[in-house]
Design a protein around this motif. Sequence first.
Motif, short mmCIF file in Angstrom:
data_model
loop_
_atom_site.label_atom_id
_atom_site.label_comp_id
_atom_site.label_asym_id
_atom_site.label_seq_id
_atom_site.Cartn_x
_atom_site.Cartn_y
_atom_site.Cartn_z
N SER A 73 0.87 -1.18 0.00
CA SER A 73 0.00 0.00 0.00
C SER A 73 0.90 1.22 0.00
O SER A 73 2.13 1.10 0.14
CB SER A 73 -0.91 0.01 1.24
N THR A 77 -0.98 5.55 3.39
CA THR A 77 -2.04 4.64 3.85
C THR A 77 -1.57 3.85 5.07
O THR A 77 -2.30 3.68 6.04
CB THR A 77 -2.44 3.67 2.72
N ALA A 157 -12.91 3.12 -0.67
CA ALA A 157 -11.88 2.13 -0.94
C ALA A 157 -10.59 2.44 -0.18
O ALA A 157 -9.92 1.54 0.35
CB ALA A 157 -11.60 2.04 -2.43
N GLU A 158 -10.22 3.73 -0.12
CA GLU A 158 -9.01 4.12 0.59
C GLU A 158 -9.19 3.95 2.10
O GLU A 158 -8.29 3.49 2.80
CB GLU A 158 -8.65 5.57 0.27
N ALA A 160 -11.05 1.80 3.48
CA ALA A 160 -11.01 0.36 3.72
C ALA A 160 -9.57 -0.14 3.83
O ALA A 160 -9.26 -0.99 4.67
CB ALA A 160 -11.74 -0.38 2.60
N LYS A 161 -8.67 0.41 2.99
CA LYS A 161 -7.27 0.03 3.08
C LYS A 161 -6.67 0.47 4.41
O LYS A 161 -5.91 -0.27 5.04
CB LYS A 161 -6.48 0.66 1.92
N PRO A 166 -12.95 -4.91 4.47
CA PRO A 166 -13.55 -4.80 3.14
C PRO A 166 -14.30 -3.48 2.97
O PRO A 166 -14.75 -2.88 3.95
CB PRO A 166 -14.52 -6.00 3.11
N THR A 167 -14.46 -3.05 1.73
CA THR A 167 -15.19 -1.80 1.47
C THR A 167 -16.62 -1.89 1.98
O THR A 167 -17.18 -0.91 2.46
CB THR A 167 -15.20 -1.48 -0.04
N LYS A 171 -18.68 0.79 4.38
CA LYS A 171 -20.00 1.32 4.03
C LYS A 171 -21.02 1.01 5.13
O LYS A 171 -21.83 1.87 5.50
CB LYS A 171 -20.47 0.73 2.70
#
Length: 229
Positions: A73, A77, A157-158, A160-161, A166-167, A171
Amino acid sequence: MDSARFGDTSDGELLKRHVTGDPDAFAELVRRHRDRLWAVALRTLGDREEASDAVQDALVSAYRAAHTFRGQSAVTTWLHRITVNACLDRARKAASRRTSPVAETERLEQLLEPHESAAAPAERGDLHRELIRALGTLPPEQQAALVLVDMQGYPVAEAAKILEVPTGTVKSRCARGRARLLPLLTHLHPNGRGSGSPGGARNRTQRTSVPPAAGPNDADAVKGGGGRA
């Protein structure tokens, strides 16, 4: 240290130089990213002292664990992930402690910048206080997701990283957090403005400046193993 020495050196290269013994490389990483890490910590924890300690914890951890970074990554991040984890650790420890009304008021007052505490519009101050207070009622995992996505503007997505989930989990945490915040904040918007999510307050809270002096002042303490390990 003269930061011009590193010019356009990438974060990844700085981390490699730090691992191989460059005494200034990690300090440059701190200079580049400290303010954003501090902003995330402050909005997650809602307390200047706790946020400063969390960032210091995170930087000490990153300094010591740099050799484990595998480049899967971005360095930023990786740093944010360590910072969020440090914040969540502190939030969990604080969850069992009850705060007195007076202490709570003082804690919230500290979030206003000294130069604007007297001049800031009352609506902004009320909204800021209510938002921080409401965020404090959420589980730490929901706080972190909302801070990253709704207040700091990270793509799901970022986020989540950073959180290493998971995304769909991000959410879900955001949705649950917004649902819990909604009844706590709608009284601030009698006409329904911004009542759909705490993101409606994003433009107001995001303008709060992040004073560098409140975070780690430099990397010397980190390089010397200062702060809490």
